[in-house]
Design a protein around this motif. Structure first.
Motif, PDB file in Angstrom:
ATOM      1  N   SER A   1       0.832  -1.203   0.000  1.00  0.00           N
ATOM      2  CA  SER A   1       0.000   0.000   0.000  1.00  0.00           C
ATOM      3  C   SER A   1       0.866   1.252   0.000  1.00  0.00           C
ATOM      4  O   SER A   1       0.573   2.236  -0.696  1.00  0.00           O
ATOM      5  N   ILE A   2       1.955   1.224   0.770  1.00  0.00           N
ATOM      6  CA  ILE A   2       2.876   2.364   0.812  1.00  0.00           C
ATOM      7  C   ILE A   2       3.519   2.586  -0.555  1.00  0.00           C
ATOM      8  O   ILE A   2       3.567   3.713  -1.066  1.00  0.00           O
ATOM      9  N   ASP A   3       4.020   1.507  -1.166  1.00  0.00           N
ATOM     10  CA  ASP A   3       4.668   1.633  -2.478  1.00  0.00           C
ATOM     11  C   ASP A   3       3.708   2.211  -3.515  1.00  0.00           C
ATOM     12  O   ASP A   3       4.078   3.064  -4.321  1.00  0.00           O
ATOM     13  N   THR A   4       2.465   1.737  -3.476  1.00  0.00           N
ATOM     14  CA  THR A   4       1.470   2.183  -4.453  1.00  0.00           C
ATOM     15  C   THR A   4       1.157   3.665  -4.288  1.00  0.00           C
ATOM     16  O   THR A   4       1.195   4.439  -5.260  1.00  0.00           O
ATOM     17  N   LEU A   5       0.846   4.078  -3.056  1.00  0.00           N
ATOM     18  CA  LEU A   5       0.468   5.467  -2.811  1.00  0.00           C
ATOM     19  C   LEU A   5       1.657   6.409  -2.958  1.00  0.00           C
ATOM     20  O   LEU A   5       1.517   7.531  -3.475  1.00  0.00           O
ATOM     21  N   LEU A   6       2.838   5.964  -2.526  1.00  0.00           N
ATOM     22  CA  LEU A   6       4.038   6.796  -2.634  1.00  0.00           C
ATOM     23  C   LEU A   6       4.375   7.079  -4.099  1.00  0.00           C
ATOM     24  O   LEU A   6       4.631   8.234  -4.477  1.00  0.00           O
ATOM     25  N   LYS A   7       4.338   6.043  -4.923  1.00  0.00           N
ATOM     26  CA  LYS A   7       4.662   6.207  -6.333  1.00  0.00           C
ATOM     27  C   LYS A   7       3.631   7.111  -7.016  1.00  0.00           C
ATOM     28  O   LYS A   7       3.989   8.005  -7.794  1.00  0.00           O
ATOM     29  N   TYR A   8       2.342   6.895  -6.732  1.00  0.00           N
ATOM     30  CA  TYR A   8       1.289   7.685  -7.364  1.00  0.00           C
ATOM     31  C   TYR A   8       1.399   9.163  -6.971  1.00  0.00           C
ATOM     32  O   TYR A   8       1.350  10.055  -7.830  1.00  0.00           O
ATOM     33  N   THR A   9       1.560   9.430  -5.677  1.00  0.00           N
ATOM     34  CA  THR A   9       1.614  10.811  -5.201  1.00  0.00           C
ATOM     35  C   THR A   9       2.863  11.526  -5.704  1.00  0.00           C
ATOM     36  O   THR A   9       2.805  12.669  -6.168  1.00  0.00           O
ATOM     37  N   GLU A  10       4.004  10.827  -5.634  1.00  0.00           N
ATOM     38  CA  GLU A  10       5.273  11.448  -6.023  1.00  0.00           C
ATOM     39  C   GLU A  10       5.301  11.777  -7.509  1.00  0.00           C
ATOM     40  O   GLU A  10       5.740  12.859  -7.913  1.00  0.00           O
ATOM     41  N   THR A  11       4.814  10.861  -8.347  1.00  0.00           N
ATOM     42  CA  THR A  11       4.864  11.090  -9.789  1.00  0.00           C
ATOM     43  C   THR A  11       3.775  12.046 -10.271  1.00  0.00           C
ATOM     44  O   THR A  11       3.938  12.709 -11.295  1.00  0.00           O
ATOM     45  N   THR A  12       2.664  12.134  -9.527  1.00  0.00           N
ATOM     46  CA  THR A  12       1.531  12.943  -9.973  1.00  0.00           C
ATOM     47  C   THR A  12       1.585  14.372  -9.447  1.00  0.00           C
ATOM     48  O   THR A  12       1.240  15.319 -10.162  1.00  0.00           O
ATOM     49  N   TYR A  13       2.036  14.551  -8.202  1.00  0.00           N
ATOM     50  CA  TYR A  13       1.900  15.855  -7.558  1.00  0.00           C
ATOM     51  C   TYR A  13       3.208  16.501  -7.093  1.00  0.00           C
ATOM     52  O   TYR A  13       3.234  17.697  -6.800  1.00  0.00           O
TER      53      TYR A  13
END
Length: 287
Positions: A158-170
């Motif tokens: 869950s951390i890897d998924t949310l971290l990657k999404y947030t970092e690359t998107t915002y």
């Protein structure tokens, strides 16, 4: 490549430090809370973004950082318990196998391709977590031995998924240290609240050695994240290559540490589980 090597070594040391908590009878929760205070400080020192603390809640990545803060403190506790109860190799496999979760999420949310190789890799990862948690070659794995490795597996994914999404998107490149600091700051607040409740109920206490171990955990914790993000931003290195080398190397290096320094004994099922873990990571990320 130097960033990736540093990330592997430092990430492996985190599992070792958690094992040392058990040996030196360090209270895990207060040490983890202090660790996030240290990591928060390092993030502010390294930040190049012109963002004040008052501006942080208005940033587009703040909600993601807030949720990640909760997940960080929770999963870090689970990692500590897993390393102490099940061993370094089990904690490493359970944590690093979580790479399959972002892959599964990507298939359903982003319509990423799925093939036989990827499916086989996901199935092997789940089997690897099960086998690495075994305590006997003849009897089945008991739920109490599987509980924390599974929680670590799901939480890390869950951390890897949310971290990657947030970092690359915002998150712009210059704001990465501030983004990490906010995550660590939120984790610190959640941890402090939990610690105060347990302290009032006299279920936890503070010892001066906890200060040392909190610092010893916080410094590598911050740099493991920063080096991984820098490795992902390195030109010429694809993210699939970075994650493959990072996760497989941590599993191998942590197992070496467990055998060499802590004399952990692995049964046949554990060795098969570690082998399947390495194969599954290679299959999933390269598919």
């Amino acid at each position: 490549m130097i960033y990736l090597i540093c990330s592997v070594v430092i990430s492996s040391l985190l599992f070792v430090i958690f094992k040392l908590f058990d040996i030196y009878k360090v209270h895990t929760l207060p040490a983890i809370v202090l660790n996030y205070a240290v990591a928060l400080s390092f993030g502010f020192v390294h930040s190049e973004a012109s963002i004040t603390i008052a501006d942080i809640p208005d940033q587009p990545w703040f909600l993601g950082a807030f949720i990640l803060g909760f997940l960080f403190i929770t999963v870090f506790n689970v990692m500590g318990i897993t390393a102490q109860k099940n061993g370094l190799s089990v904690a490493s496999v359970a944590g690093k196998m979580s790479v399959v979760i972002p892959v599964i999420i990507g298939i359903f949310l982003y319509n990423e391709s799925i093939g036989l190789v990827k499916v086989v890799g996901i199935i092997l990862a789940l089997i690897a977590v099960y086998l690495s948690s075994a305590k006997s070659d003849t009897s089945p794995v008991q739920f109490k031995n599987l509980l924390f490795p599974l929680l670590l597996f799901l939480g890390s994914g869950s951390i890897d998924t949310l971290l990657k999404y947030t970092e690359t998107t915002y998150v712009p490149k210059e704001a990465v240290p501030m983004f990490l600091s906010t995550i660590f700051g939120c984790a610190l607040l959640f941890g402090l609240c939990y610690f105060v409740v347990k302290f009032v109920r006299k279920k936890n206490s503070f010892e001066w050695k906890t200060l040392f171990w909190g610092i010893a955990l916080g410094i590598p914790n911050y740099y493991s994240m920063e080096f991984l993000l820098k490795a992902l931003q390195t030109k010429g290195l694809e993210s699939s290559t970075v994650f493959t080398i990072n996760n497989v190397s941590i599993v191998i290096l942590t197992t070496v540490f467990a055998l060499a320094f802590f004399k952990e004994k692995l049964i046949k099922k554990n060795w098969i589980g570690i082998g399947l873990a390495i194969i599954s990571i290679l299959l999933v990320v390269s598919a």
